[in-house]
Design a protein around this motif. Structure first.
Motif, PDB file in Angstrom:
ATOM      1  N   LEU A   1      -4.979  -3.092 -20.430  1.00 18.82           N
ATOM      2  CA  LEU A   1      -4.162  -2.032 -19.828  1.00 18.82           C
ATOM      3  C   LEU A   1      -4.286  -0.719 -20.582  1.00 18.82           C
ATOM      4  N   LYS A   2      -4.438   0.363 -19.841  1.00 23.10           N
ATOM      5  CA  LYS A   2      -4.526   1.714 -20.402  1.00 23.10           C
ATOM      6  C   LYS A   2      -3.395   2.559 -19.843  1.00 23.10           C
ATOM      7  N   LYS A   3      -2.960   3.521 -20.653  1.00 20.60           N
ATOM      8  CA  LYS A   3      -1.907   4.434 -20.200  1.00 20.60           C
ATOM      9  C   LYS A   3      -2.403   5.305 -19.049  1.00 20.60           C
ATOM     10  N   ASP A   4      -1.465   5.712 -18.222  1.00 21.76           N
ATOM     11  CA  ASP A   4      -1.706   6.631 -17.101  1.00 21.76           C
ATOM     12  C   ASP A   4      -2.617   6.051 -16.014  1.00 21.76           C
ATOM     13  N   ILE A   5      -2.654   4.735 -15.928  1.00 18.26           N
ATOM     14  CA  ILE A   5      -3.359   4.050 -14.842  1.00 18.26           C
ATOM     15  C   ILE A   5      -2.358   3.141 -14.149  1.00 18.26           C
ATOM     16  N   LEU A   6      -2.307   3.230 -12.846  1.00 11.44           N
ATOM     17  CA  LEU A   6      -1.469   2.345 -12.040  1.00 11.44           C
ATOM     18  C   LEU A   6      -2.374   1.237 -11.518  1.00 11.44           C
ATOM     19  N   TYR A   7      -2.017  -0.009 -11.843  1.00 14.94           N
ATOM     20  CA  TYR A   7      -2.815  -1.160 -11.452  1.00 14.94           C
ATOM     21  C   TYR A   7      -2.154  -1.870 -10.275  1.00 14.94           C
ATOM     22  N   TYR A   8      -2.965  -2.460  -9.426  1.00  7.73           N
ATOM     23  CA  TYR A   8      -2.459  -3.311  -8.357  1.00  7.73           C
ATOM     24  C   TYR A   8      -3.241  -4.624  -8.398  1.00  7.73           C
TER      25      TYR A   8
ATOM     26  N   ALA B   1       0.825  -1.210   0.000  1.00  6.30           N
ATOM     27  CA  ALA B   1       0.000   0.000   0.000  1.00  6.30           C
ATOM     28  C   ALA B   1       0.858   1.258   0.000  1.00  6.30           C
ATOM     29  N   ALA B   2       1.938   1.246   0.752  1.00 10.12           N
ATOM     30  CA  ALA B   2       2.842   2.402   0.789  1.00 10.12           C
ATOM     31  C   ALA B   2       3.477   2.638  -0.575  1.00 10.12           C
ATOM     32  N   TYR B   3       3.881   1.576  -1.245  1.00 11.02           N
ATOM     33  CA  TYR B   3       4.470   1.725  -2.584  1.00 11.02           C
ATOM     34  C   TYR B   3       3.439   2.223  -3.583  1.00 11.02           C
ATOM     35  N   ILE B   4       2.233   1.690  -3.543  1.00  8.00           N
ATOM     36  CA  ILE B   4       1.183   2.143  -4.461  1.00  8.00           C
ATOM     37  C   ILE B   4       0.927   3.631  -4.264  1.00  8.00           C
ATOM     38  N   TRP B   5       0.779   4.043  -3.016  1.00 12.76           N
ATOM     39  CA  TRP B   5       0.537   5.460  -2.711  1.00 12.76           C
ATOM     40  C   TRP B   5       1.703   6.314  -3.209  1.00 12.76           C
ATOM     41  N   SER B   6       2.928   5.903  -2.913  1.00  9.47           N
ATOM     42  CA  SER B   6       4.113   6.677  -3.307  1.00  9.47           C
ATOM     43  C   SER B   6       4.267   6.753  -4.817  1.00  9.47           C
ATOM     44  N   LEU B   7       4.151   5.614  -5.498  1.00  7.74           N
ATOM     45  CA  LEU B   7       4.331   5.596  -6.950  1.00  7.74           C
ATOM     46  C   LEU B   7       3.232   6.367  -7.669  1.00  7.74           C
ATOM     47  N   SER B   8       1.988   6.215  -7.221  1.00  9.23           N
ATOM     48  CA  SER B   8       0.894   6.930  -7.881  1.00  9.23           C
ATOM     49  C   SER B   8       1.009   8.432  -7.659  1.00  9.23           C
ATOM     50  N   SER B   9       1.356   8.847  -6.457  1.00  7.96           N
ATOM     51  CA  SER B   9       1.512  10.282  -6.162  1.00  7.96           C
ATOM     52  C   SER B   9       2.671  10.884  -6.945  1.00  7.96           C
ATOM     53  N   LYS B  10       3.806  10.198  -6.928  1.00  8.09           N
ATOM     54  CA  LYS B  10       4.994  10.698  -7.634  1.00  8.09           C
ATOM     55  C   LYS B  10       4.738  10.824  -9.131  1.00  8.09           C
ATOM     56  N   SER B  11       4.125   9.807  -9.716  1.00 10.85           N
ATOM     57  CA  SER B  11       3.885   9.857 -11.161  1.00 10.85           C
ATOM     58  C   SER B  11       2.808  10.876 -11.525  1.00 10.85           C
ATOM     59  N   ALA B  12       1.806  11.049 -10.673  1.00 12.71           N
ATOM     60  CA  ALA B  12       0.761  12.040 -10.946  1.00 12.71           C
ATOM     61  C   ALA B  12       1.329  13.447 -10.937  1.00 12.71           C
ATOM     62  N   LEU B  13       2.235  13.719 -10.011  1.00 11.31           N
ATOM     63  CA  LEU B  13       2.820  15.062  -9.908  1.00 11.31           C
ATOM     64  C   LEU B  13       3.964  15.289 -10.894  1.00 11.31           C
ATOM     65  N   GLY B  14       4.787  14.257 -11.112  1.00 14.58           N
ATOM     66  CA  GLY B  14       5.988  14.444 -11.923  1.00 14.58           C
ATOM     67  C   GLY B  14       5.911  13.930 -13.346  1.00 14.58           C
ATOM     68  N   GLY B  15       4.876  13.172 -13.676  1.00 19.16           N
ATOM     69  CA  GLY B  15       4.739  12.659 -15.029  1.00 19.16           C
ATOM     70  C   GLY B  15       5.624  11.471 -15.346  1.00 19.16           C
ATOM     71  N   GLY B  16       6.225  10.880 -14.318  1.00 24.50           N
ATOM     72  CA  GLY B  16       7.066   9.711 -14.552  1.00 24.50           C
ATOM     73  C   GLY B  16       7.574   9.133 -13.259  1.00 24.50           C
TER      74      GLY B  16
ATOM     75  N   LEU C   1       3.836 -12.778  -9.914  1.00 25.62           N
ATOM     76  CA  LEU C   1       5.071 -12.055 -10.204  1.00 25.62           C
ATOM     77  C   LEU C   1       5.112 -10.629  -9.681  1.00 25.62           C
ATOM     78  N   ALA C   2       4.028  -9.907  -9.798  1.00 25.16           N
ATOM     79  CA  ALA C   2       4.089  -8.479  -9.493  1.00 25.16           C
ATOM     80  C   ALA C   2       2.794  -7.981  -8.893  1.00 25.16           C
ATOM     81  N   TYR C   3       2.929  -7.171  -7.863  1.00 22.06           N
ATOM     82  CA  TYR C   3       1.754  -6.604  -7.209  1.00 22.06           C
ATOM     83  C   TYR C   3       1.293  -5.325  -7.885  1.00 22.06           C
ATOM     84  N   ILE C   4       2.212  -4.593  -8.499  1.00 18.53           N
ATOM     85  CA  ILE C   4       1.910  -3.314  -9.139  1.00 18.53           C
ATOM     86  C   ILE C   4       2.352  -3.415 -10.596  1.00 18.53           C
ATOM     87  N   PHE C   5       1.547  -2.886 -11.509  1.00 15.64           N
ATOM     88  CA  PHE C   5       1.928  -2.917 -12.918  1.00 15.64           C
ATOM     89  C   PHE C   5       1.278  -1.759 -13.658  1.00 15.64           C
TER      90      PHE C   5
END
Length: 142
Positions: free
Chosen positions: A61-68, A12-27, A80-84
């Motif tokens: 899969l669609k662009k600009d969506i973070l899946y868990y 959950a911490a990684y999902i929150w961090s990755l989604s926030s970072k990518s939403a603000l920074g674009g990558g 294999l992976a929790y986030i993609f």
């Protein structure tokens, strides 16, 4: 010794961090890699519907969506992976978050499974103590 930061809280911490970072920074920047994604939505989904890595469905899969990984209602855990997500360059990126260190058998097995999957499907991977990351071009079936 129990690792209280592994499993659901760590994921959950990684999902929150990755989604926030990518939403603000674009990558998202990881060591030796940068992925273009501007997260606009979080969704649960199954990249591996059968619970093993031999069956992979990336057609939704669609662009600009973070899946868990959707593991609710008795569904199997992710193989294999929790986030993609996919990048603007149509790269499929898999992120697995695992507590422990190199002596942890779970981490060692997950790393081996991801390496085997990358060898079959092409792509690259990197890892550190808590994060396994793999990416490849998006083909007809992962």
């Amino acid at each position: 010794d129990e690792d209280y930061l592994s499993a659901t809280p760590l994921e959950a911490a990684y999902i929150w961090s990755l989604s926030s970072k990518s939403a603000l920074g674009g990558g998202l920047k990881f060591p030796h890699s940068y992925f273009t994604i501007k997260c606009k939505k979080l969704l649960s989904a199954r990249l591996f519907p059968g619970g093993n890595s031999s069956l992979c469905d990336s057609s939704f899969l669609k662009k600009d969506i973070l899946y868990y990984a959707d593991e609710r209602n008795g569904k199997p855990t992710h193989p294999l992976a929790y986030i993609f997500f996919i990048t603007k360059d149509k790269q499929l990126v898999l992120v697995d978050v695992t507590g422990g260190n190199d002596n942890n058998m779970l981490l060692t097995n997950k790393r081996k499974n991801l390496v085997d999957w990358i060898n079959v499907n092409g792509g690259r991977m990197m890892y550190n103590e808590r994060l396994l990351l793999a990416w490849s071009g998006l083909g007809s079936s992962c």
